[in-house]
Write an enzyme that holds these catalytic residues in place. Structure first.
Site, PDB file in Angstrom:
ATOM      1  N   CYS A   1       0.825  -1.198   0.000  1.00  0.00           N
ATOM      2  CA  CYS A   1       0.000   0.000   0.000  1.00  0.00           C
ATOM      3  C   CYS A   1       0.860   1.248   0.000  1.00  0.00           C
ATOM      4  O   CYS A   1       1.925   1.290   0.600  1.00  0.00           O
ATOM      5  CB  CYS A   1      -0.956   0.042   1.183  1.00  0.00           C
ATOM      6  SG  CYS A   1      -2.123  -1.324   1.248  1.00  0.00           S
TER       7      CYS A   1
ATOM      8  N   ARG B   1       6.103  -1.288  -4.453  1.00  0.00           N
ATOM      9  CA  ARG B   1       5.679  -1.879  -3.194  1.00  0.00           C
ATOM     10  C   ARG B   1       4.664  -2.995  -3.394  1.00  0.00           C
ATOM     11  O   ARG B   1       4.411  -3.781  -2.482  1.00  0.00           O
ATOM     12  CB  ARG B   1       5.059  -0.796  -2.296  1.00  0.00           C
ATOM     13  CG  ARG B   1       6.028   0.300  -1.911  1.00  0.00           C
ATOM     14  CD  ARG B   1       5.304   1.510  -1.366  1.00  0.00           C
ATOM     15  NE  ARG B   1       4.765   1.264  -0.041  1.00  0.00           N
ATOM     16  CZ  ARG B   1       5.331   1.656   1.085  1.00  0.00           C
ATOM     17  NH1 ARG B   1       6.472   2.305   1.051  1.00  0.00           N
ATOM     18  NH2 ARG B   1       4.768   1.419   2.249  1.00  0.00           N
TER      19      ARG B   1
ATOM     20  N   TRP C   1      -3.084  -2.935  -1.500  1.00  0.00           N
ATOM     21  CA  TRP C   1      -2.858  -4.377  -1.522  1.00  0.00           C
ATOM     22  C   TRP C   1      -3.920  -4.991  -0.618  1.00  0.00           C
ATOM     23  O   TRP C   1      -3.982  -4.687   0.564  1.00  0.00           O
ATOM     24  CB  TRP C   1      -1.454  -4.695  -1.013  1.00  0.00           C
ATOM     25  CG  TRP C   1      -1.035  -6.123  -1.186  1.00  0.00           C
ATOM     26  CD1 TRP C   1      -0.516  -6.707  -2.294  1.00  0.00           C
ATOM     27  CD2 TRP C   1      -1.060  -7.152  -0.174  1.00  0.00           C
ATOM     28  NE1 TRP C   1      -0.224  -8.028  -2.049  1.00  0.00           N
ATOM     29  CE2 TRP C   1      -0.553  -8.325  -0.763  1.00  0.00           C
ATOM     30  CE3 TRP C   1      -1.481  -7.184   1.152  1.00  0.00           C
ATOM     31  CZ2 TRP C   1      -0.438  -9.522  -0.056  1.00  0.00           C
ATOM     32  CZ3 TRP C   1      -1.372  -8.384   1.858  1.00  0.00           C
ATOM     33  CH2 TRP C   1      -0.850  -9.534   1.244  1.00  0.00           C
TER      34      TRP C   1
ATOM     35  N   ASN D   1      -3.215   2.939   5.114  1.00  0.00           N
ATOM     36  CA  ASN D   1      -2.356   1.758   5.128  1.00  0.00           C
ATOM     37  C   ASN D   1      -2.471   1.115   6.498  1.00  0.00           C
ATOM     38  O   ASN D   1      -2.524   1.826   7.509  1.00  0.00           O
ATOM     39  CB  ASN D   1      -0.889   2.121   4.887  1.00  0.00           C
ATOM     40  CG  ASN D   1      -0.610   2.600   3.488  1.00  0.00           C
ATOM     41  OD1 ASN D   1      -1.462   2.526   2.611  1.00  0.00           O
ATOM     42  ND2 ASN D   1       0.591   3.107   3.275  1.00  0.00           N
ATOM     43  N   GLY D   2      -2.463  -0.208   6.567  1.00  0.00           N
ATOM     44  CA  GLY D   2      -2.505  -0.891   7.848  1.00  0.00           C
ATOM     45  C   GLY D   2      -3.750  -1.734   8.011  1.00  0.00           C
ATOM     46  O   GLY D   2      -4.486  -1.992   7.060  1.00  0.00           O
TER      47      GLY D   2
ATOM     48  N   GLU E   1      16.273 -19.863  -0.029  1.00  0.00           N
ATOM     49  CA  GLU E   1      16.094 -18.611  -0.760  1.00  0.00           C
ATOM     50  C   GLU E   1      15.857 -18.877  -2.246  1.00  0.00           C
ATOM     51  O   GLU E   1      15.029 -18.220  -2.884  1.00  0.00           O
ATOM     52  CB  GLU E   1      17.328 -17.718  -0.561  1.00  0.00           C
ATOM     53  CG  GLU E   1      17.359 -16.461  -1.414  1.00  0.00           C
ATOM     54  CD  GLU E   1      16.242 -15.470  -1.122  1.00  0.00           C
ATOM     55  OE1 GLU E   1      16.125 -14.489  -1.883  1.00  0.00           O
ATOM     56  OE2 GLU E   1      15.490 -15.661  -0.150  1.00  0.00           O
TER      57      GLU E   1
ATOM     58  N   LYS F   1      12.523 -17.729  -4.314  1.00  0.00           N
ATOM     59  CA  LYS F   1      12.555 -16.905  -5.528  1.00  0.00           C
ATOM     60  C   LYS F   1      11.763 -17.565  -6.656  1.00  0.00           C
ATOM     61  O   LYS F   1      11.008 -16.906  -7.360  1.00  0.00           O
ATOM     62  CB  LYS F   1      14.007 -16.670  -5.981  1.00  0.00           C
ATOM     63  CG  LYS F   1      14.751 -15.690  -5.150  1.00  0.00           C
ATOM     64  CD  LYS F   1      14.218 -14.286  -5.321  1.00  0.00           C
ATOM     65  CE  LYS F   1      14.492 -13.441  -4.106  1.00  0.00           C
ATOM     66  NZ  LYS F   1      13.689 -13.733  -2.939  1.00  0.00           N
TER      67      LYS F   1
ATOM     68  N   GLU G   1       7.991 -17.387  -5.883  1.00  0.00           N
ATOM     69  CA  GLU G   1       7.486 -16.017  -5.862  1.00  0.00           C
ATOM     70  C   GLU G   1       7.130 -15.504  -7.253  1.00  0.00           C
ATOM     71  O   GLU G   1       6.091 -14.872  -7.442  1.00  0.00           O
ATOM     72  CB  GLU G   1       8.546 -15.067  -5.276  1.00  0.00           C
ATOM     73  CG  GLU G   1       8.598 -14.989  -3.774  1.00  0.00           C
ATOM     74  CD  GLU G   1       9.633 -13.976  -3.315  1.00  0.00           C
ATOM     75  OE1 GLU G   1       9.278 -13.097  -2.522  1.00  0.00           O
ATOM     76  OE2 GLU G   1      10.795 -14.062  -3.744  1.00  0.00           O
TER      77      GLU G   1
ATOM     78  N   HIS H   1      14.238 -38.771   4.924  1.00  0.00           N
ATOM     79  CA  HIS H   1      13.270 -38.648   6.006  1.00  0.00           C
ATOM     80  C   HIS H   1      11.929 -38.095   5.529  1.00  0.00           C
ATOM     81  O   HIS H   1      11.171 -37.546   6.322  1.00  0.00           O
ATOM     82  CB  HIS H   1      13.835 -37.763   7.119  1.00  0.00           C
ATOM     83  CG  HIS H   1      15.056 -38.339   7.768  1.00  0.00           C
ATOM     84  ND1 HIS H   1      15.010 -39.408   8.629  1.00  0.00           N
ATOM     85  CD2 HIS H   1      16.369 -37.999   7.658  1.00  0.00           C
ATOM     86  CE1 HIS H   1      16.233 -39.702   9.032  1.00  0.00           C
ATOM     87  NE2 HIS H   1      17.076 -38.863   8.456  1.00  0.00           N
TER      88      HIS H   1
ATOM     89  N   LYS I   1       5.956  -5.420  -1.832  1.00  0.00           N
ATOM     90  CA  LYS I   1       7.375  -5.216  -1.570  1.00  0.00           C
ATOM     91  C   LYS I   1       7.657  -4.945  -0.102  1.00  0.00           C
ATOM     92  O   LYS I   1       8.526  -5.542   0.496  1.00  0.00           O
ATOM     93  CB  LYS I   1       7.873  -4.042  -2.421  1.00  0.00           C
ATOM     94  CG  LYS I   1       9.371  -3.768  -2.275  1.00  0.00           C
ATOM     95  CD  LYS I   1      10.178  -4.931  -2.811  1.00  0.00           C
ATOM     96  CE  LYS I   1      11.658  -4.687  -2.683  1.00  0.00           C
ATOM     97  NZ  LYS I   1      12.418  -5.896  -3.074  1.00  0.00           N
TER      98      LYS I   1
END
Length: 609
Positions: free
Chosen positions: A2, A27, A74, A103-104, A482, A486, A489, A505, A604
């Protein structure tokens, strides 16, 4: 997550609001909108497409104004739909008096919604934000600044809001609690935004509002009061928002640009580091490092994986025990605090809500030795921590972090060496050798980037798959995590990562010919163990895609595809190997035709829980 832009001026502010939204697109968002004070009425335009579409709508409608607010949303409460997009009006009619963006997350929105509905307010959206707009309208007493101060006391949760009123032209009121908000100072005009970058090119005179602040923006003045209603003077800082850093240049996507910027930004992050010294992390760092006997790392997402990597480094080199916590979980469980703990937060933006909350929780438990690794010098995280190392990755527009991650690793390795030095575990010869390796990183990363053509060929295979497995051992296990993050995402390929020794396992049950298995294979003490794990994959028909060091003696063959990194890089090897995984994810997403820089459902800067 946002974005807010607001302005009060004696000129048409529509271009300023739209340009601010464009600068905040990095963002992440799924809708956007603008509201303006036009000829004594409130008018708005909203879109569930991109800001460029909103700009066309506004141009076609010839909307202009001197006072207004804008927003990229968002979705949290309510689907991405035009009726849920900000700004919200109250009352929800053509005679609206209040326009508001937020925002929030407001945690007591259900209670307030029931109260306002009983008073006759009609809700047009499912958002918690519309509750605030109606609350402000209900409490309006002819003075918007005074009204907002009273209204926010009814809110529970996190918020940054900007609001203006039909009855009071040339006035915007804003407030923050738990979400970042800044004020931009101009000549006879003033601005508010969630990020200084939104105002780049408009003003570089910035005030960073503190928790609980409410600000009154008018043409000739900015008036700030704290949570107690007392007038306060907040420092005006000159902030260069690096507008040029956000230009795409010759690259297809910002993510690609940011991957290829890593040699430079690593060099920038290490610029001026002539030796290992605690003072790199701030005044008083030596005394803090002498007092601590353990480290607690708090972070989310990609930053959490950098923390996991640092755990291997710090425990191996400095011999200090390290605990790494997911910030969003840490403050909701019973932990065992220790006053001699160095609490390290890691955040690209420095505004990550979960990490800030975890930091405050750790301090409330009596752990006052705090340090942050952060990419934004003016962020809340840097202001909240006693010590800091500010990385110099520059603006990172792509939602999937790349250069911010590797600069975090560089800073964390410096922290490792500093802690080791203070504890008498770093000789002069070792310091010189480590610093030499760090200075060589830009050249070494450039050599990895030169492998791109080979990685593209692999990516074309991955683009046809729906699942992938990533394996690593030791300090390369977080790098495998990571790499999987990626890939999922930006390509939407389901990917998981495991320590290679865990295959038998459970995860081995997933391995078939249709399951590509990416293996991070540096030539370290675990290489022979890793080769055995790879044989387990081949025995089940799995296809191995191995990023191996040049001297690891792993050869290509049936079901085994190998790309060799130019050199083995010892403790800094994770920084090189992750670059190859970034390229694999980027080109797999490119082959699948996804929105690389703005993957679905992601933002973001995550400024809400």
């Amino acid at each position: 997550m946002c974005g807010i832009v607001g302005a009060v001026a004696q000129r048409n502010i529509t271009p300023i609001l739209l340009e601010g939204l464009k600068r905040l697109e990095y963002r992440g968002y799924d809708s956007c909108g603008v509201a303006l004070h036009v000829d004594g009425q409130l008018q708005r335009s909203r879109s569930t497409s991109r800001v460029a579409d909103l700009e066309k709508q506004i141009s076609d409608a010839h909307l202009q104004g001197f006072t207004g607010i804008a927003h990229t949303r968002w979705a949290t409460h309510g689907a991405p739909a035009s009726h849920n997009a900000h700004p919200h009006f109250s009352p929800s009619t053509e005679q609206a008096r209040i326009a508001l963006v937020h925002n929030g997350i407001i945690e007591n929105h259900d209670e307030l919604r029931a109260e306002l509905t009983a008073l006759g307010y009609v809700f047009q959206s499912q958002t918690d934000t519309e509750v605030i707009a109606h609350l402000v309208d209900h409490m309006y007493n002819g003075d918007l600044f005074d009204t907002v101060q009273h209204a926010v006391k009814r809110l529970t949760g996190a918020y940054a809001i900007a609001v203006f009123c039909r009855e009071e032209p040339h006035r915007v009121v804003a407030a923050r609690q738990g979400s970042p908000l800044i004020v931009g100072i101009g000549q006879g005009e003033n601005f508010v935004a969630s990020d200084a970058m939104a105002l780049a090119g408009t003003t570089d005179q910035i005030i960073y509002l503190e928790e609980g602040d409410v600000v009154d923006l008018q043409l000739g003045r900015v008036w700030v009061v704290d949570s107690n209603g007392k007038q306060v003077q907040r420092e005006v800082k000159t902030v260069q928002a690096h507008t040029g850093a956000a230009e795409l240049g010759p690259y297809r996507h910002y993510m690609q640009k940011e991957i290829f910027e890593q040699p430079r930004v690593i060099g920038d992050t290490l610029e001026g580091v002539t030796g290992v010294m605690p003072e790199l992390f701030g005044d008083g760092a030596y005394n803090v490092f002498k007092q601590i006997d353990r480290v607690l790392i708090l972070a989310c997402g990609t930053s959490y994986y950098s923390g996991l990597t640092a755990k291997y480094w710090i425990e191996s080199v400095a011999k200090i025990p390290v605990n790494v916590e997911i910030a969003s979980e840490y403050r909701y469980r019973d932990s065992v605090p220790h006053p001699n703990t160095l609490v390290v937060t890691i955040s690209q933006s420095g505004e990550t809500a979960d990490t800030l909350a975890a930091l405050k929780h750790a301090r409330a438990l009596g752990m006052e030795h705090t340090l942050t690794i952060c990419n934004v010098a003016t962020s809340a995280m840097v202001r909240e921590c006693k010590l800091a190392y500010v990385t110099r990755a520059g603006v990172e527009v792509g939602v999937a972090s790349t250069k911010a991650f590797t600069t975090q690793l560089a800073a964390l390795f410096l922290l490792t060496l500093s802690l080791a030095q203070v504890n008498g575990r770093l000789t002069d010869a070792e310091e010189a050798e480590h610093l030499k390796a760090m200075r060589h990183l830009p050249v070494a990363i450039s050599a990895v980037l030169a492998l791109e053509p080979q990685i593209i060929a692999w990516a074309e295979d991955f683009a046809r798959k729906e699942n992938a497995l990533f394996l690593g051992r030791g300090m390369h296990y977080p790098i495998a995590l990571e790499g999987a993050l990626k890939l999922k995402e930006i390509s939407y390929i389901h990917a998981e990562a495991y320590p290679a020794g865990e295959l038998k396992h459970g995860p081995l049950a997933l391995v078939t010919e249709e399951m590509p298995v990416v293996t991070v294979a540096p030539n370290d003490v675990l290489i022979e163990k890793l080769k055995s794990n790879m044989q387990e994959v081949r025995a089940r028909g799995g296809q191995l895609y191995v990023f191996a060091d040049v001297d690891s003696r792993i050869t290509s063959g049936e079901g085994v595809h190998v790309i060799r990194l130019p050199e083995h890089y010892g403790l800094l090897s994770p920084i090189l190997h992750v670059v190859s995984l970034q390229l694999l994810a980027y080109h797999a997403a490119l082959a699948r035709g996804t929105d690389v820089d703005k993957p679905r459902n992601l933002a973001k800067s995550v400024t809400v829980e």
